[in-house]
Design an enzyme around this catalytic site. Structure first.
Site, mmCIF file in Angstrom:
data_model
loop_
_atom_site.group_PDB
_atom_site.id
_atom_site.type_symbol
_atom_site.label_atom_id
_atom_site.label_comp_id
_atom_site.label_asym_id
_atom_site.label_seq_id
_atom_site.Cartn_x
_atom_site.Cartn_y
_atom_site.Cartn_z
ATOM 1 N N ASP A 65 2.055 0.869 7.710
ATOM 2 C CA ASP A 65 2.631 2.121 8.198
ATOM 3 C C ASP A 65 1.672 2.621 9.285
ATOM 4 O OD1 ASP A 65 3.411 4.704 8.729
ATOM 5 O OD2 ASP A 65 3.124 5.455 6.685
ATOM 6 N N TRP A 68 -0.571 9.346 2.252
ATOM 7 C CA TRP A 68 0.664 8.632 2.609
ATOM 8 C C TRP A 68 0.785 7.272 1.941
ATOM 9 C CZ3 TRP A 68 4.731 11.131 3.851
ATOM 10 C CH2 TRP A 68 4.627 12.336 4.561
ATOM 11 N N LYS A 74 5.015 11.274 16.617
ATOM 12 C CA LYS A 74 3.616 11.652 16.846
ATOM 13 C C LYS A 74 3.096 11.151 18.194
ATOM 14 C CE LYS A 74 2.887 11.818 11.920
ATOM 15 N NZ LYS A 74 2.994 13.273 11.779
HETATM 16 N N1 PMP Z 1 3.516 7.938 7.082
HETATM 17 C C1 PMP Z 1 2.574 8.647 7.723
HETATM 18 C C2 PMP Z 1 1.235 8.019 7.954
HETATM 19 C C3 PMP Z 1 2.855 9.933 8.178
HETATM 20 O O1 PMP Z 1 1.920 10.641 8.822
HETATM 21 C C4 PMP Z 1 4.140 10.480 7.954
HETATM 22 C C5 PMP Z 1 4.533 11.846 8.431
HETATM 23 N N2 PMP Z 1 3.568 12.700 8.805
HETATM 24 C C6 PMP Z 1 5.077 9.706 7.273
HETATM 25 C C7 PMP Z 1 4.730 8.438 6.863
HETATM 26 C C8 PMP Z 1 6.448 10.218 7.010
HETATM 27 O O2 PMP Z 1 7.132 10.243 8.218
HETATM 28 P P1 PMP Z 1 8.544 10.935 8.372
HETATM 29 O O3 PMP Z 1 8.394 12.339 7.871
HETATM 30 O O4 PMP Z 1 8.815 10.867 9.838
HETATM 31 O O5 PMP Z 1 9.509 10.153 7.563
#
Ligand code: PMP
Length: 356
Positions: free
Chosen positions: A168, A90, A192
């Site tokens: 994040d 990520w 989550k």
């Molecule tokens: N950052 C992290 C650490 C994630 O785990 C996720 C999704 N699993 C995201 C960003 C992206 O989130 P979203 O799909 O809700 O935009």
């Protein structure tokens, strides 16, 4: 997953919202009741995370992935520079997006280096940053896919001027206590640990507002979000409702100390089972292991499909590893009862014995 009481509150509100004869799905985002809901969610988040008045607590009708673009647009000037700490999938995606908007220095996370390499990296970073001052330092506190968590906060020692730390926290927010004041910005998707999809929370130090580039789309401009109290357009009423009820549930359970304790119990149980087995493997160093996402592989990968099929028969669902990694991944967010992990380890034991 959602805790039972939160799911029931949503079910009830969909059928009949607070006895008003309408569904929450039809509740106007301009209604007084929705304003109260929003305020309640903000106040509860402030209380749970200890957020001071120096910070704005905002809700965005999109997930953390869109903050990957919004963050540089709001914080980095044209031709600006930002540091991205690379710790896994990520943080990599976030840096890819930010590269559309400026110069990004991808730094290998110091925690993944040996002491000597760390010292060299430290000196190198200092030299690189001779006069360039990055607009911010970005990190992903918990790599959901890799199962890696930052054991402490990244350094921000690069210059005399404090550089805002941007995090994040999508996969750990509200699962443990954090130091909000060490951060300039924290963003996290809701689905989550604190509700359902279609929403993210943004915690931003107020002095960082008002610097967005002129071409920033209105809905991505954090100042617009602040000025409109998180309603720059039609709000995601259901997601805010779910968030409010999730926050109530967390408070009733005993707040973040309790969430943290449970996260430790759940993950300790699973890691110690994996480490004691000869079939399953998690190769993340112990001090970096995530308490919310436990990826593991079967040493004989051919067995993975059978393992997952048997798990599903036992009601142990959604254990398949991320499509980019394969293997197995147990995501242990706030609502997961310890019993869920007990049942998983029982199946893991049974499956391992069958192979003998
Ligand atoms: N950052 C992290 C650490 C994630 O785990 C996720 C999704 N699993 C995201 C960003 C992206 O989130 P979203 O799909 O809700 O935009």
């Amino acid at each position: 997953m959602l805790p039972g009481p939160v799911q029931e509150a949503i079910q009830q509100a969909i059928v009949d919202f607070e006895g008003q004869g309408i569904s929450v799905l039809g509740l106007s985002h301009r209604s007084q009741r929705f304003q109260e809901m929003l305020h309640s969610a903000q106040t509860r988040l402030r209380a749970l995370l200890g957020i001071s008045e120096d910070y704005a607590v905002l809700f965005c009708g999109y997930g953390a992935a869109l903050h990957f673009s919004a963050l540089p647009l709001n914080l980095m000037p044209e031709n600006g520079l930002a540091i991205y700490e690379m710790s896994g999938y990520w943080s990599d995606r976030a840096a890819d997006e930010a590269e559309h908007f400026g110069q990004i220095w991808r730094f290998q996370s110091p925690f993944q280096m040996q002491a000597k390499a760390r010292q060299e990296a430290h000196s190198m970073r200092e030299q690189m940053l001779g006069k360039d001052i990055p607009a911010y330092i970005y990190y992903c506190s918990n790599e959901t896919i890799d199962g890696i968590a930052w054991p402490s906060l990244p350094d921000c020692w690069y210059s005399e001027v404090p550089i805002p730390l941007v995090a994040d926290m999508t996969s750990t927010i509200l699962s443990k206590r954090i130091d909000v004041n060490a951060h300039g910005v924290i963003c996290a998707s809701a689905q989550k640990n604190m509700g359902i999809t279609g929403l993210s929370v943004l915690i931003i130090r107020k002095d960082l507002l008002g610097q967005a580039r002129s071409q920033t789309p209105r809905l991505l401009n954090y100042e617009t979000l602040f000025e409109t109290n998180s309603i720059p357009n039609t709000a995601n009423v259901l997601s805010i409702f779910a968030l409010e009820h999730m926050l109530i549930w967390i408070q009733q359970q005993g707040g973040l100390p309790k969430m943290e304790e449970r996260a430790q119990l759940r993950s300790d149980l699973l890691y110690s089972f994996i480490d004691g087995s000869t079939l399953y493997l998690n190769d993340v160093p112990a001090e970096l292991r995530s308490r919310t996402n436990v990826p593991f592989v079967l040493r004989d990968p051919v067995l993975t499909t059978g393992f997952l099929a048997g798990a599903e028969e036992r009601g142990l669902l959604q254990l398949e590893g991320h499509r980019s990694r394969g293997g197995v991944r147990a995501s242990l967010y706030n609502a997961m009862p310890l019993d869920g992990v007990v049942r998983l380890t029982e199946w893991m034991r049974e499956f391992e014995q069958k192979q003998r």
